[in-house]
Design an enzyme around this catalytic site. Structure first.
Site, mmCIF file in Angstrom:
data_model
loop_
_atom_site.group_PDB
_atom_site.id
_atom_site.type_symbol
_atom_site.label_atom_id
_atom_site.label_comp_id
_atom_site.label_asym_id
_atom_site.label_seq_id
_atom_site.Cartn_x
_atom_site.Cartn_y
_atom_site.Cartn_z
ATOM 1 C CB SER A 51 -3.716 11.018 -0.129
ATOM 2 O OG SER A 51 -2.799 9.949 -0.268
ATOM 3 C CE1 TYR B 161 -3.827 2.301 0.481
ATOM 4 C CE2 TYR B 161 -2.911 2.904 2.619
ATOM 5 C CZ TYR B 161 -3.844 3.108 1.615
ATOM 6 O OH TYR B 161 -4.790 4.104 1.743
ATOM 7 C CG ASP C 56 -9.298 2.397 -1.076
ATOM 8 O OD1 ASP C 56 -10.059 1.431 -0.879
ATOM 9 O OD2 ASP C 56 -9.051 3.243 -0.210
ATOM 10 N NE ARG D 234 -1.601 5.448 0.693
ATOM 11 C CZ ARG D 234 -0.654 5.376 1.640
ATOM 12 N NH1 ARG D 234 0.369 4.554 1.493
ATOM 13 N NH2 ARG D 234 -0.722 6.131 2.711
ATOM 14 C CG ASP D 235 -5.800 6.591 -0.128
ATOM 15 O OD1 ASP D 235 -6.043 5.434 -0.493
ATOM 16 O OD2 ASP D 235 -5.206 6.866 0.932
ATOM 17 C CG ASP E 277 -10.463 3.855 9.795
ATOM 18 O OD1 ASP E 277 -9.703 2.946 9.438
ATOM 19 O OD2 ASP E 277 -11.609 3.635 10.250
#
Length: 429
Positions: free
Chosen positions: A165, A153, A205, A158-159, A384
């Site tokens: 992010s 990851y 994702d 990313r995201d 999270d």
């Protein structure tokens, strides 16, 4: 299989009485109170009592990772014990030290449950070698080979559809080359221990964003890089001969909508075939770090309009499309925080959702041929995202009314949330 039958099977796999959970010709073997699996045996369909004896079953022959090995034809979780990552066990133990009584006892039990380790920065990669060395020693001592579970990851940008992010690489700043180097470092660690099997979830994702969010500029700009990076990751890991990969496939509320099934299958299949159909790509992972039920007879109101309102329905709908296109349709499903349902205001709410509880324990006794294992991909208790609106990595989802607050930075320990997961665990710890 009817849902009622399946639910009974899951209950049996976590220690309750009920119908047999294993197909004829295999036996349910309990590794410990928190992990069990179906193994080949003459007393098919019966269950065994809990034992500390290492699980026996099919093993692979260790050899130098030259890329010439052939993967096991069946479920890669079988015949192995799963390594308990010391880092998470230490987090849990430290958290439990601040608790008392029954809650403390329950919290301590979480340290014995197999959980994936996220390699979300390059700085964490060297610890993988430490874990693999320890797992190798444990396997040799017990006579049963070990599995180390990891999540890859660290994509650049990313995201891409998220409001914030926490990625460390940028496409504009040598991101693809940096990612290739990150994968090379993971490979270098794994290559030293061919006797340890690695189960890898690839980039939560990322591919799902390429199915539904190309209207987002950041995702459109990242598409080519995402595909190149994921292709590189699965090719390099495949060449080792001891890494079984599952590409992340979002969840029922994302790609499970009927209109998304065919585009998703097309994307997964095209990437797989363009990568040379890597033989150790086993299938897909769903519900990673999410809260969806594996299967339920009472759809959550937030799922209204989607006939695939749980992960099993999503899998059963997606699998035939994948199979017809030539993609290996095997699945693992995260149930680490799915113990309590009907707690979100919207299906897209993902950040530290209030009232969540630890869910079904990791097991290969899924009762479903398509599903290799229930897993805990998200280490419960690791946050999270922060609810601090002034933080650089603040995401508005973490400030919603159904998000537990105040919350620390993503990835750091969230003690109050961990206690909630323990107290609300279903089945109870």
């Amino acid at each position: 299989m009817l849902k009622a039958q399946y639910m009974a099977n899951v209950e049996a796999s976590i220690g309750w009485t009920g119908p047999t959970t294993c197909v004829s010709g295999s036996t349910c073997t309990v590794n410990n109170a928190y992990y069990s699996q179906c193994l080949p045996g003459s007393s098919g369909g019966t269950t065994t009592t809990p034992t500390t004896t290492p699980v026996t079953g099919p093993t692979t022959t260790a050899s130098a990772p030259t890329g010439s090995q052939t993967p096991d034809a069946g479920n890669p979780f079988l015949g192995h014990n799963i390594y308990l990552t010391p880092f998470y066990a230490a987090e849990v133990t430290a958290a439990a030290a601040n608790l008392t009584g029954t809650t403390q006892t329950k919290a301590l039990s979480v340290a014995k449950i197999p959980t994936f380790t996220w390699f979300d920065t390059v700085a964490k990669v060297p610890s993988l070698g430490t874990y693999l060395a320890d797992a190798s020693a444990q396997g040799k001592s017990s006579g049963t080979p070990m599995i180390v579970e990891i999540i890859v990851y660290d994509l650049p940008d990313r995201d891409c559809a998220a409001a914030a992010s926490n990625g460390e690489f940028s496409i504009a700043d040598n991101g693809q080359a940096n990612y290739f180097n990150y994968i090379d470092q993971l490979v270098a660690q794994i290559k030293q221990f061919p006797d340890v099997r690695v189960i890898a979830i690839i980039e939560p994702d990322s591919l799902a964003n390429l199915v539904t969010n190309l209207s987002v500029e950041k995702c459109a700009n990242a598409q080519t890089t995402y595909l190149a990076c994921v292709t590189y990751a699965i090719q390099q890991l495949n060449a080792l001969g001891n890494v079984y990969s599952y590409l992340d496939a979002g969840h029922a509320g994302w790609l499970g909508w009927p209109a998304n099934l065919s585009p998703a299958a097309q994307l997964f299949t095209s990437l797989y075939k363009n990568a040379g159909s890597p033989s150790f790509v086993r299938g897909l992972a769903t519900n990673v770090a999410n809260y969806n039920s594996f299967t339920t007879n009472s759809p959550d109101p937030i799922t209204q309009g989607n006939p695939n309102y749980d992960e099993l329905l999503y899998i059963n709908a997606l699998a035939p499309v994948l199979q017809s296109a030539g993609f290996p349709a095997h699945f693992i499903v995260d149930q680490g925080r799915s113990g309590v349902q009907n707690i979100r205001q919207q299906w897209g709410d993902w950040c530290n959702v209030k009232g969540a509880g630890f869910g079904t324990r990791p097991t290969t006794n899924t009762g479903v041929t398509l599903v290799d294992s229930i897993v805990w991909a998200k280490p419960g208790g690791e946050c999270d995202g922060t609810s601090n609106t002034s933080a650089a990595r603040y995401d508005y989802h973490c400030g919603l009314s159904d998000a537990d607050q105040p919350a620390p930075e993503a990835g750091t320990w969230f003690q109050e949330y961990f206690v909630t997961l323990v107290n609300n665990a279903n089945p109870s710890l």
